[in-house]
Design a protein around this motif. Structure first.
Motif, mmCIF file in Angstrom:
data_model
loop_
_atom_site.group_PDB
_atom_site.id
_atom_site.type_symbol
_atom_site.label_atom_id
_atom_site.label_comp_id
_atom_site.label_asym_id
_atom_site.label_seq_id
_atom_site.Cartn_x
_atom_site.Cartn_y
_atom_site.Cartn_z
ATOM 1 N N GLY A 113 2.281 2.114 -7.126
ATOM 2 C CA GLY A 113 3.164 3.222 -7.444
ATOM 3 C C GLY A 113 2.639 4.555 -6.953
ATOM 4 N N THR A 114 3.567 5.444 -6.629
ATOM 5 C CA THR A 114 3.238 6.809 -6.206
ATOM 6 C C THR A 114 3.781 7.773 -7.248
ATOM 7 O OG1 THR A 114 3.366 6.231 -3.854
ATOM 8 C CG2 THR A 114 3.564 8.570 -4.435
ATOM 9 N N THR A 115 2.893 8.540 -7.849
ATOM 10 C CA THR A 115 3.323 9.523 -8.841
ATOM 11 C C THR A 115 3.708 10.800 -8.117
ATOM 12 O OG1 THR A 115 1.852 8.594 -10.511
ATOM 13 C CG2 THR A 115 2.653 10.840 -10.873
ATOM 14 N N ILE B 204 11.632 18.410 0.252
ATOM 15 C CA ILE B 204 11.785 17.000 0.611
ATOM 16 C C ILE B 204 10.424 16.331 0.499
ATOM 17 C CG2 ILE B 204 12.345 15.370 2.468
ATOM 18 C CD1 ILE B 204 14.183 17.505 3.657
ATOM 19 N N VAL B 205 10.406 15.114 0.001
ATOM 20 C CA VAL B 205 9.155 14.355 -0.024
ATOM 21 C C VAL B 205 9.420 12.955 0.538
ATOM 22 C CG1 VAL B 205 9.417 13.439 -2.372
ATOM 23 C CG2 VAL B 205 7.149 13.756 -1.414
ATOM 24 N N GLN B 206 8.470 12.457 1.313
ATOM 25 C CA GLN B 206 8.576 11.119 1.915
ATOM 26 C C GLN B 206 7.432 10.264 1.401
ATOM 27 O OE1 GLN B 206 9.382 10.738 6.194
ATOM 28 N NE2 GLN B 206 7.805 9.154 6.317
ATOM 29 N N ILE B 207 7.746 9.158 0.779
ATOM 30 C CA ILE B 207 6.744 8.247 0.231
ATOM 31 C C ILE B 207 6.691 7.024 1.138
ATOM 32 C CG2 ILE B 207 5.975 6.957 -1.781
ATOM 33 C CD1 ILE B 207 7.980 8.668 -3.421
ATOM 34 N N ASN B 208 5.529 6.803 1.740
ATOM 35 C CA ASN B 208 5.361 5.682 2.657
ATOM 36 C C ASN B 208 4.858 4.446 1.947
ATOM 37 O OD1 ASN B 208 6.086 7.316 4.870
ATOM 38 N ND2 ASN B 208 4.003 8.088 5.043
ATOM 39 N N CYS B 209 5.211 3.301 2.494
ATOM 40 C CA CYS B 209 4.791 2.024 1.920
ATOM 41 C C CYS B 209 4.583 1.036 3.062
ATOM 42 C CB CYS B 209 5.861 1.507 0.962
ATOM 43 S SG CYS B 209 5.591 -0.176 0.357
ATOM 44 N N THR B 210 3.455 0.372 3.050
ATOM 45 C CA THR B 210 3.216 -0.687 4.036
ATOM 46 C C THR B 210 3.012 -2.003 3.307
ATOM 47 O OG1 THR B 210 0.840 -0.228 4.094
ATOM 48 C CG2 THR B 210 2.205 0.870 5.731
ATOM 49 N N ASP C 77 0.833 -1.193 0.000
ATOM 50 C CA ASP C 77 0.000 0.000 0.000
ATOM 51 C C ASP C 77 0.871 1.246 0.000
ATOM 52 O OD1 ASP C 77 -2.467 1.510 2.170
ATOM 53 O OD2 ASP C 77 -2.412 1.341 -0.019
ATOM 54 N N GLN C 78 0.668 2.118 -0.945
ATOM 55 C CA GLN C 78 1.400 3.364 -1.013
ATOM 56 C C GLN C 78 0.472 4.427 -1.590
ATOM 57 O OE1 GLN C 78 4.086 1.441 -4.535
ATOM 58 N NE2 GLN C 78 4.552 3.567 -4.103
#
Lengths: 114, 110
Positions: free
Chosen positions: B103-105, B17-23, B5-6
């Protein structure tokens, strides 16, 4: 070669026709993987090879899909009697061996079934 | 599947700065990968985490918490060329395929 190559880059076909997609992995990589990527969705695993052997075919969507690898190098993915839902980008990747290191991806084949 | 999940989309300003989370599901977990994919191109490898902690590689860092089933990709000093889709993928200990999130755009604006 320098990287994973795939051909053709684009393929447009009519519903019901068979298509064959080719992947040439990085030289020396024994593991090869096929994925497909539909619009707006994540990569979906199809099949992997260690050498010429494909121990896990569970990801193939139907019996219309098959893949082979000969000589431990080039692989072909064949889709018989194509359907519109088969339209996607088919990506091939290779790694040094199964479970070792990252997978390097090729540029993909964009398949459009009319 | 691994139920990766993202977030679908993120927007940030150049230089930020950007932080992309993933579980992901923790059962049988054996490694977390991040890939970058520009539109119409192949995914390219960014990072691999199998142990807890932070892995730093230039402007990009990746973090993993195995107990929480959580990872993030941190992009610093954003540049316009960082606009792309970022794919989180996990691997199981008894398997070799990667299970990918959608995916995260990331869109970087001037």
């Amino acid at each position: 070669g320098a990287g994973v190559s795939q051909s053709p880059s684009n393929k447009v076909t009519e519903k019901g026709k068979d298509v064959e997609l080719r992947c040439d992995p990085i030289s020396g990589h024994t593991a090869l993987y096929w994925y497909r990527q539909s619009l707006g969705q994540g990569l979906e695993f199809l099949i992997y090879f260690q050498g010429n052997s494909a121990p896990d075919k569970s990801g193939l969507p139907s019996d219309r899909f098959s893949a082979e690898r000969t000589g431990g190098s080039v692989s072909t993915l064949t889709i018989q009697r194509t359907q519109q839902e088969d339209s996607a980008v088919y990506l091939c990747a290779s790694s040094l061996a199964l479970g070792e290191g990252e997978q390097f991806f090729g540029p993909g084949t964009r398949l459009t079934v009319l | 599947g691994q139920n990766i999940d993202q977030p679908t989309e993120m927007t940030a300003t150049e230089g930020a700065i950007v932080q992309i989370n993933c579980t992901y599901q923790t059962s049988g977990f054996n490694g977390l990968f991040w890939y970058q994919q520009h539109a119409g191109e192949a995914p390219t490898f960014l990072s691999y985490n199998v142990l807890d902690g932070l892995e730093e590689k230039g402007r990009f860092s990746s973090f993993l918490s195995r107990s929480k089933g959580y990872s993030y990709l941190l992009l610093k000093e954003l540049q316009m060329k960082d606009s792309a889709s970022y794919l989180c993928a996990s691997r199981l200990s008894n398997d070799y395929k990667l299970s990918f999130g959608a995916g995260t755009t990331v869109t970087v604006r001037a």
